[in-house]
Motif scaffolding. Structure first.
Motif, short mmCIF file in Angstrom:
data_model
loop_
_atom_site.label_atom_id
_atom_site.label_comp_id
_atom_site.label_asym_id
_atom_site.label_seq_id
_atom_site.Cartn_x
_atom_site.Cartn_y
_atom_site.Cartn_z
N VAL A 1 0.83 -1.20 0.00
CA VAL A 1 0.00 0.00 0.00
C VAL A 1 0.87 1.25 0.00
CG1 VAL A 1 -1.66 1.32 1.34
CG2 VAL A 1 -1.95 -1.12 1.07
N THR A 2 1.91 1.29 0.74
CA THR A 2 2.75 2.49 0.84
C THR A 2 3.36 2.86 -0.51
OG1 THR A 2 3.24 1.97 3.13
CG2 THR A 2 4.68 3.54 2.05
N PRO A 3 4.01 1.95 -1.20
CA PRO A 3 4.55 2.35 -2.50
C PRO A 3 3.46 2.71 -3.49
CG PRO A 3 5.51 0.25 -1.81
CD PRO A 3 4.44 0.62 -0.82
N ILE A 4 2.34 2.05 -3.45
CA ILE A 4 1.26 2.35 -4.39
C ILE A 4 0.68 3.73 -4.09
CG2 ILE A 4 -1.08 1.71 -5.09
CD1 ILE A 4 -0.24 -1.19 -4.86
N SER A 5 0.45 4.04 -2.83
CA SER A 5 -0.12 5.34 -2.49
C SER A 5 0.87 6.47 -2.80
CB SER A 5 -0.56 5.38 -1.04
OG SER A 5 0.53 5.22 -0.18
N SER A 6 2.15 6.22 -2.56
CA SER A 6 3.14 7.27 -2.90
C SER A 6 3.23 7.44 -4.42
CB SER A 6 4.50 6.94 -2.30
OG SER A 6 5.07 5.81 -2.91
N LYS A 7 3.13 6.33 -5.15
CA LYS A 7 3.14 6.40 -6.61
C LYS A 7 1.91 7.15 -7.11
CE LYS A 7 6.81 3.98 -7.70
NZ LYS A 7 7.96 4.57 -8.34
N ILE A 8 0.77 6.86 -6.50
CA ILE A 8 -0.46 7.55 -6.89
C ILE A 8 -0.34 9.04 -6.59
CG2 ILE A 8 -2.91 7.81 -6.33
CD1 ILE A 8 -3.06 4.78 -6.03
N ALA A 9 0.23 9.37 -5.45
CA ALA A 9 0.43 10.78 -5.08
C ALA A 9 1.37 11.46 -6.07
CB ALA A 9 0.97 10.89 -3.66
N GLU A 10 2.45 10.79 -6.45
CA GLU A 10 3.38 11.34 -7.43
C GLU A 10 2.70 11.53 -8.78
OE1 GLU A 10 7.07 9.16 -7.81
OE2 GLU A 10 7.28 9.00 -5.63
N LEU A 11 1.94 10.51 -9.17
CA LEU A 11 1.23 10.60 -10.45
C LEU A 11 0.20 11.74 -10.44
CD1 LEU A 11 0.68 6.84 -11.36
CD2 LEU A 11 2.17 8.47 -12.52
N ASN A 12 -0.49 11.89 -9.33
CA ASN A 12 -1.46 12.99 -9.21
C ASN A 12 -0.75 14.34 -9.27
OD1 ASN A 12 -3.81 11.48 -9.10
ND2 ASN A 12 -3.75 11.27 -6.86
N GLU A 13 0.40 14.42 -8.64
CA GLU A 13 1.18 15.67 -8.66
C GLU A 13 1.68 15.95 -10.08
OE1 GLU A 13 5.27 17.34 -6.66
OE2 GLU A 13 4.07 15.93 -5.48
N SER A 14 2.19 14.93 -10.73
CA SER A 14 2.65 15.09 -12.12
C SER A 14 1.48 15.48 -13.03
CB SER A 14 3.26 13.79 -12.64
OG SER A 14 4.49 13.54 -12.06
N ARG A 15 0.37 14.83 -12.80
CA ARG A 15 -0.82 15.15 -13.61
C ARG A 15 -1.23 16.59 -13.39
NH1 ARG A 15 -6.74 13.86 -12.36
NH2 ARG A 15 -7.74 14.18 -14.38
N SER A 16 -1.20 17.03 -12.16
CA SER A 16 -1.56 18.41 -11.83
C SER A 16 -0.59 19.40 -12.51
CB SER A 16 -1.55 18.59 -10.32
OG SER A 16 -1.85 19.92 -10.00
N GLU A 17 0.70 19.08 -12.45
CA GLU A 17 1.71 19.93 -13.10
C GLU A 17 1.49 19.96 -14.61
OE1 GLU A 17 5.63 18.66 -12.05
OE2 GLU A 17 5.35 19.08 -9.92
N LEU A 18 1.23 18.80 -15.18
CA LEU A 18 0.99 18.73 -16.63
C LEU A 18 -0.26 19.52 -17.02
CD1 LEU A 18 1.88 15.02 -17.47
CD2 LEU A 18 3.12 17.06 -18.18
N LEU A 19 -1.31 19.40 -16.25
CA LEU A 19 -2.52 20.15 -16.54
C LEU A 19 -2.27 21.66 -16.45
CD1 LEU A 19 -5.26 17.98 -14.75
CD2 LEU A 19 -4.93 18.31 -17.21
N THR A 20 -1.48 22.07 -15.44
CA THR A 20 -1.13 23.49 -15.29
C THR A 20 -0.33 23.96 -16.51
OG1 THR A 20 -1.08 23.24 -12.89
CG2 THR A 20 0.03 25.16 -13.82
#
Length: 150
Positions: free
Chosen positions: A24-43
């Motif tokens: 769960v920890t690596p998956i949630s951190s990966k999801i958080a990173e992906l969400n952050e990257s997605r947010s940056e890309l959208l910006t």
């Protein structure tokens, strides 16, 4: 291959809480990173869209200004061309009129002066012959030879 029972036995031998936390920890951190990257890309995409819209707007404005300038230049050019056409037509008409006037004048002069020109030419030839005769009488032969050479 391992049987399904052996896989279940191996999973049961591991502590259950550590396996779920590790997964769960690596998956949630990966999801958080992906969400952050997605947010940056959208910006970035939104910023690029705004830049593109701004560029299009400036380009449209510039094209409109150029079109207006070209339209004005075209109107001015058309007016000047029309003025030149009118001036050339006036010039052509004036030249034709002058040519007709000169032709008429020459005809009138030619008809009226032909007889006068012939009489005047004959009169001048007679005078020249008379002058030649008088000079030959006045000058001795050696002077006549000198005059002829000149």
């Amino acid at each position: 291959m391992a049987s399904p029972d052996s896989a279940a036995a191996a999973a049961a031998s591991l502590p259950p809480s550590s396996t779920k936390k590790d997964d769960v920890t690596p998956i949630s951190s990966k999801i958080a990173e992906l969400n952050e990257s997605r947010s940056e890309l959208l910006t970035r995409i939104q910023s690029l869209k705004q830049d593109l819209q701004s560029w299009r707007s400036k380009l449209d404005t510039q094209v409109k200004v150029y079109r207006d300038e070209l339209s004005e230049l075209k109107k001015t050019l058309n007016v000047e061309v029309e003025q030149l056409r009118t001036e050339f037509q006036d010039l052509r008409t004036t030249l034709q009129q002058q040519q007709e006037d000169v032709t008429a004048s020459l005809k009138n002069l030619g008809l009226q002066d032909v007889a006068g020109d012939v009489k005047q030419t004959q009169s001048q030839e007679v005078k020249i012959e008379e002058i030649d005769k008088e000079e030959q009488q006045v000058l001795p032969e050696e002077h006549t030879a000198k005059v002829d050479k000149i």
